[in-house]
Structure formats: C-alpha cells, structure tokens
Design a protein around this motif. Sequence first.
Motif, PDB file in Angstrom:
ATOM      1  N   LYS B 244      13.646 -22.366 -25.660  1.00  0.00           N
ATOM      2  CA  LYS B 244      13.335 -21.881 -24.294  1.00  0.00           C
ATOM      3  C   LYS B 244      14.541 -21.114 -23.726  1.00  0.00           C
ATOM      4  O   LYS B 244      14.396 -20.099 -23.059  1.00  0.00           O
ATOM      5  CB  LYS B 244      13.014 -23.049 -23.357  1.00  0.00           C
ATOM      6  N   GLU B 296      12.241 -15.907 -16.457  1.00  0.00           N
ATOM      7  CA  GLU B 296      12.649 -16.806 -17.554  1.00  0.00           C
ATOM      8  C   GLU B 296      13.295 -18.089 -17.019  1.00  0.00           C
ATOM      9  O   GLU B 296      13.111 -19.163 -17.587  1.00  0.00           O
ATOM     10  CB  GLU B 296      13.622 -16.093 -18.500  1.00  0.00           C
ATOM     11  N   LYS B 299      10.489 -20.385 -16.038  1.00  0.00           N
ATOM     12  CA  LYS B 299       9.838 -21.023 -17.212  1.00  0.00           C
ATOM     13  C   LYS B 299      10.700 -22.176 -17.730  1.00  0.00           C
ATOM     14  O   LYS B 299      10.197 -23.252 -18.040  1.00  0.00           O
ATOM     15  CB  LYS B 299       9.649 -19.991 -18.335  1.00  0.00           C
ATOM     16  N   LEU B 300      11.997 -21.907 -17.829  1.00  0.00           N
ATOM     17  CA  LEU B 300      12.916 -22.917 -18.358  1.00  0.00           C
ATOM     18  C   LEU B 300      12.979 -24.136 -17.436  1.00  0.00           C
ATOM     19  O   LEU B 300      12.928 -25.293 -17.880  1.00  0.00           O
ATOM     20  CB  LEU B 300      14.309 -22.278 -18.499  1.00  0.00           C
ATOM     21  N   HIS B 303       9.887 -26.233 -17.726  1.00  0.00           N
ATOM     22  CA  HIS B 303       9.931 -27.043 -18.953  1.00  0.00           C
ATOM     23  C   HIS B 303      10.775 -28.308 -18.719  1.00  0.00           C
ATOM     24  O   HIS B 303      10.426 -29.377 -19.204  1.00  0.00           O
ATOM     25  CB  HIS B 303      10.514 -26.194 -20.087  1.00  0.00           C
TER      26      HIS B 303
END
Lengths: 151, 306
Positions: B244, B296, B299-300, B303
């Motif tokens: 990731k 990004e 998204k990280l 997660h």
Amino acid sequence: MKKLLFSLFFLFSMFSLTGYAQGGEDLLKLALKDMGDGQYMKDFTIELKKAKKDVKTGYVKFSVILNSRSHYKFNVVNGSSNAEQAIMQLYDGDKLLVSNFESGKHYKSCEFICGKTKVYNLIFSFKGGEEGTARAVLSLVKQYSEAEMKF
Amino acid sequence: MLKNLFFTLLILAGAQLFSGCSGSSKKSDQSTSDELSLPDSLVNDAPLQLSEEIIGDVIQNISSPVEMASLIKSTGVAFSQKTLNKTDKVSNYNTSFKRALNLGVYSADLGYINTFDKNTIVVSYLLSIKDLSEGINVGQFFDFTSLKRLATNSNNLDSLMEISITSFNRMDDYLRQQKRSNVSSLIVTGAWVEGLYIAANVIEQTNNKELINRIAEQKDIIDILLIILNNYNQDDNFATLATKMEGLKKAYEQVKITTEFGEPKKIEKDGTLIIVQDELSHVDITPEQVQNIVSEIRKLREHIVS
C-alpha cells in the motif's frame, strides 16, 4: 561476616543505579523547564563513562529528521557531578552546522533554522573526554513560510 | 574497624533503599508482570536484514506528528474532530499488528487535539491509547491517572503534551531495548500516515502552500519507512502494508525537490546562538500530483484504521 559485607556492597551499588536513573528524570524536568516557549519534540539522554582501558570518554550520536523552514532549539542540562559541560554538535554528514561550544564560549542552548528536510546527526561529548551525564531537549520554536525565510 | 564499616554500609544501603523505592515502585511492579515476548502476528523467526540498532536509528528519524499539527494550526484552519479516527473503533483492533499501527494513529490525533487545546475530547483519546498500549504490553509507560488529571484543566495542556511525548519516547526506547522494533515501526508508521491524512484534509479545504510543501518534502521519508516495513515482509500484514505504501511512493515520483546554496548566517540573541542553514530547498509540485498524493494517503489511512 565478609559475605554480609559483600551483599551490602552489592545492595548499595544496585540502589545507587536506581538513584542515578531517577536523577536522569530530574535532569529532564530541568531541561523541559529551560526549554522556554517552544514545543517539546524529543529528548536525548547522554551518559558517558570511561571503559576500563580508556583514558577519555568518546561521544554519543543520535539521528534526527529536521524539516525545512523550521526553527529548532537544542538545550542541554548537565548532571550535577559533571567535571565538564556537555558539548552538543549538529552535523549534516561531516559538516558541522551548529554547536553549543563555540570560540571558547559555552552556550546553554543553541538554535537552528533548517533549510532542508533531511537526516541530521546530533553528537554529544564532554570537554577533555571527561565522564558525565546530561539531558538535552529538542523543541520547535517556529515554522516559517517560504517568504519569511529571508534572513 | 570492620564493625564501623558494616554499620556505615548498613545505613547507606537503607537510605538508598528508601530513596530508590520512592516514586518508582509502581513502574517496577508493572515491568515484572509485563510479558516481554513478541506478540502474535509479530513473531517472526526469520533473520532480519537490518540490525535492531539500525532500525531503531531509522525509526527515531521519522518526524514528530506534533510538528505537522503545529503547521496545520498556523494555517488558521479550524480544528476538525471529524478528521480524527473514532475512539469507538478501538475494540475492533484485536491483533497486535492493528493495535500497534492504531496506537500511532491515536498518538498523532492526540498531538493534533493538544495543539488545538481541545481538552474536552482529550480523555477519550487517552483511554484509546491506554487500551491499545496495554494490548501490546507497553501500558506501563503511561501514567493515565496523571494524564487524565492534567487533561481536565486547560491550564495544564502544555504539561499534558510533555508527559504524553515523554511517555511515547520511553515506550519507544523500551521496545527497542526489548528488540521489538517491529512494534515501534508500526507505531511510527501509523502516526506518520495520520499526520499526513490530517494535513491532506486541510490541503483540500485551503490549498495551503506551506502544507503542500511539507507534504511534498515527505518524499524521502517514504523510502525510509519502506526499508523498515520490507525488513519484516515475511509477515503478510507487513508485506500488505508495504505494498500500500508503494502506491503512495509512486504518487510522489514526479515531485521535484531542488536545493539552493547560500551563506550560513550566525545570530547571537539574548545569549543564544542561532544558526541559519546555508541550504534552502524548493519544491516543484503540480496540483494533479497533490491530488494523487492526497488520494493515496486516504487509501493508506483507510487500510490502517479499518
């Protein structure tokens, strides 16, 4: 009787070490008090002792990331039993940027206005290679805009 | 002679015993009951590519979330609780991997809360940190009674910040001494990503140039974190997290950082020596690159906190 004496010596040494650690916390409190109005970020413990065969103590090194356009302060508090004061030096690779000991003068703190975000090395030693303890604090004084960086 | 020496030592040892015990007994009790072994998913018998010492040194290098929080405050944007990770999610983090990562996330949130003096919500975040730190056997470094007491009085917020940071520093030292740098690396990663996430949200609202520059300058930090995470990639959780992170690294690829060289300046003010560095970096980043990086980071972060 000798065994009892030996045990007491051992007990005394063990609790002396505990007392030493507590002294370190007291030094931190003093260093935080001396820090001023900045924002506390990190602290460093300096404990330099001579090894059996050594005539002098060496140095202790820490790595820190400092950010561009940030104004940092490094202040050092020395242990009460130190023969000499701790010397702090900030390096970029092998290039010395700032030290609290300059032209024979010892500063209680020094400040650094950083221009580039990267890893820097912080080195502590004692004048003349003496043994000693100290606590240092890194604090953030201010963050500047690009326009404010015209010193 | 021997008798005198005996009594002197007895008195000295007794005095040391009393002074040594005062104020430290609680910590000693907790340390002895603490399990020092690596927790569940973090146990890994494979040899490390990097030594604990090197990893410890690298971890120390990651910037403090306090610095990012302070920069956000300087933009003048209002505090947003919505941005923070919700404290009721703590019970969902039931593996040591998730606990360590989110301990970092909540620590960055705490830095953000403290920077904005929002003492009304400090306690719930401290309790989350307590639960997670106890879940990975490092709860002994936080004196939560004192922290809660400080949090209830707005005059004590500076002390609260100091004690929180010293507690985290002591915990980090302990983890490294116990050769649990894998746990430290997760805490640091969680805190770093949360700092970026909070900044990314402010950038979307304000398009603040200073924050964009700071985010762009994190380009090199990703490489440092990837080296550490990949060191433990025999563990699937670490490997997934590193993958990731690679997505974020890719978003940074076109960002250019140049350095201008000048003369160092020395100022002596009120007995303090101030040095202005002779290097000054400049960031070259397009709005599209900023958008990709923000996406990004989201998204990280998702997660990590999910």
